[in-house]
Design a protein around this motif. Structure first.
Motif, short mmCIF file in Angstrom:
data_model
loop_
_atom_site.label_atom_id
_atom_site.label_comp_id
_atom_site.label_asym_id
_atom_site.label_seq_id
_atom_site.Cartn_x
_atom_site.Cartn_y
_atom_site.Cartn_z
N THR A 21 45.55 42.66 49.66
CA THR A 21 44.54 42.00 48.85
C THR A 21 43.21 41.98 49.60
O THR A 21 43.16 42.07 50.82
N ASP B 211 42.26 39.31 40.75
CA ASP B 211 41.90 38.12 41.53
C ASP B 211 43.08 37.71 42.40
O ASP B 211 44.14 37.36 41.88
N GLY C 68 45.50 31.72 47.51
CA GLY C 68 45.72 33.16 47.45
C GLY C 68 46.85 33.62 48.37
O GLY C 68 47.78 34.30 47.92
N ASP D 152 44.69 34.39 41.54
CA ASP D 152 45.22 34.20 40.19
C ASP D 152 46.69 34.60 40.18
O ASP D 152 47.02 35.73 40.54
N ASP E 86 47.66 37.79 38.30
CA ASP E 86 47.18 39.02 38.95
C ASP E 86 48.01 39.37 40.18
O ASP E 86 48.29 40.54 40.44
N VAL F 91 40.76 30.52 46.95
CA VAL F 91 40.86 31.90 47.44
C VAL F 91 41.56 31.96 48.79
O VAL F 91 42.49 32.75 48.99
N ASP G 81 41.50 44.14 44.63
CA ASP G 81 40.23 43.46 44.87
C ASP G 81 39.61 43.18 43.51
O ASP G 81 39.81 43.93 42.56
N ARG G 82 38.84 42.11 43.43
CA ARG G 82 38.17 41.81 42.16
C ARG G 82 36.90 42.63 42.00
O ARG G 82 36.32 42.68 40.92
N ARG H 243 42.27 46.30 40.12
CA ARG H 243 41.28 45.23 40.01
C ARG H 243 42.00 43.93 39.65
O ARG H 243 42.83 43.89 38.74
#
Length: 265
Positions: free
Chosen positions: A13, A59, A114, A62, A65, A110, A38-39, A57
């Motif tokens: 990530t 988050d 994350g 999230d 994701d 994040v 990656d966003r 792509r």
């Protein structure tokens, strides 16, 4: 296919730049099949540098994701061997009285939630497949003690270190190792403004002056440490936070800018 990670399935990530990009490319060069998340659309640039890197792509904080990231790796490669939870934000250098609860929430989402999601979904996939694996989270020397980052950032990275230790215990007996790497000052998108300001003032030689090596680090140097922790060479390393900081955390010296009731000159 040759290399330390030949045939292995890896997810990374925060792979659009900096440490994440360097890590994804290092694994790919050493034989791994990598799904890079990656966003930012910059993850496409990462993938363009090696055919074994698949860009995605999304988050990293999230849950849907992250679950999709892991599912993509398993569906395409039939397994998942390594998870690198690298995505993070700095939050700037604002102090305790300059931050609101919403600032902390955004940063913790994040930097701490994350990695939790990466461990949760990555470990679950490894357990279901029934093979050992390695999870590496990017923490920071700022999470070890004060003097290397703002309060919210430092607290979030201390949380990552605690999360790694706790996860290693929770996964006891599974063969899944969970470790953290703690970078010092490294030139990435997160620190670019600091580096550019130093260069503009002709003070580039002062970058990293507080560590014994008297220099900043390179993303590739952190990627090498992450790869070590994920490799068979680190098969007995678990629940640890490895500082890769030029020796900064051996003492963490810093100039205190000001205290309560004091002002800057």
């Amino acid at each position: 296919m040759s290399g330390r990670f030949a045939g292995r399935s890896v997810v990374v990530t925060g792979a659009g730049s900096g440490i994440g990009r360097a890590t994804a490319l290092l694994f790919a060069r050493e034989g791994a099949r990598v799904v890079a998340l990656d966003r930012s659309e910059s993850v496409e640039e990462t993938a363009a540098q090696h055919p074994a890197v698949l860009p995605l792509r999304g988050d990293a904080a999230d849950e849907a994701d992250v679950a999709a990231l892991v599912a993509t790796a398993v569906e395409r490669h039939g397994c998942l061997d390594v998870v690198v939870a690298n995505a993070g934000v700095s939050g700037g250098t604002r102090g305790l009285f300059e931050l609101g609860a919403e600032d902390w929430a955004a940063l913790l989402r994040v930097n701490l939630i994350g990695p939790f999601l990466a461990i949760k979904h990555g470990a679950k996939a490894m357990l279901e497949i029934g093979r050992p694996g390695a999870i590496v989270c990017t923490a920071s020397v700022a999470g070890l003690r004060a003097g290397a980052g703002g309060p919210a950032y430092s607290a979030s990275k201390a949380g990552v270190i605690s999360l790694v230790q706790t996860a290693a215990q929770q996964l006891a007996g599974s063969g899944i190792r969970v470790n953290a790497v703690c970078p010092g000052l490294v030139e990435t998108g997160m620190t670019r403004a600091l580096y550019e300001a130093a260069r503009a003032k002709g003070r580039e030689d002062r970058i990293g002056q507080l560590n014994p090596l008297r220099r900043g680090g390179e993303p590739e140097e952190i990627a090498a440490a992450i790869a070590f922790l994920a490799s068979d060479a680190a098969s007995y390393v678990n629940g640890q936070a490895l500082a890769v900081d030029g020796g900064l955390s051996s003492s963490h010296p810093f100039a205190r800018p000001w205290g309560v009731g004091e002002t800057t000159v």
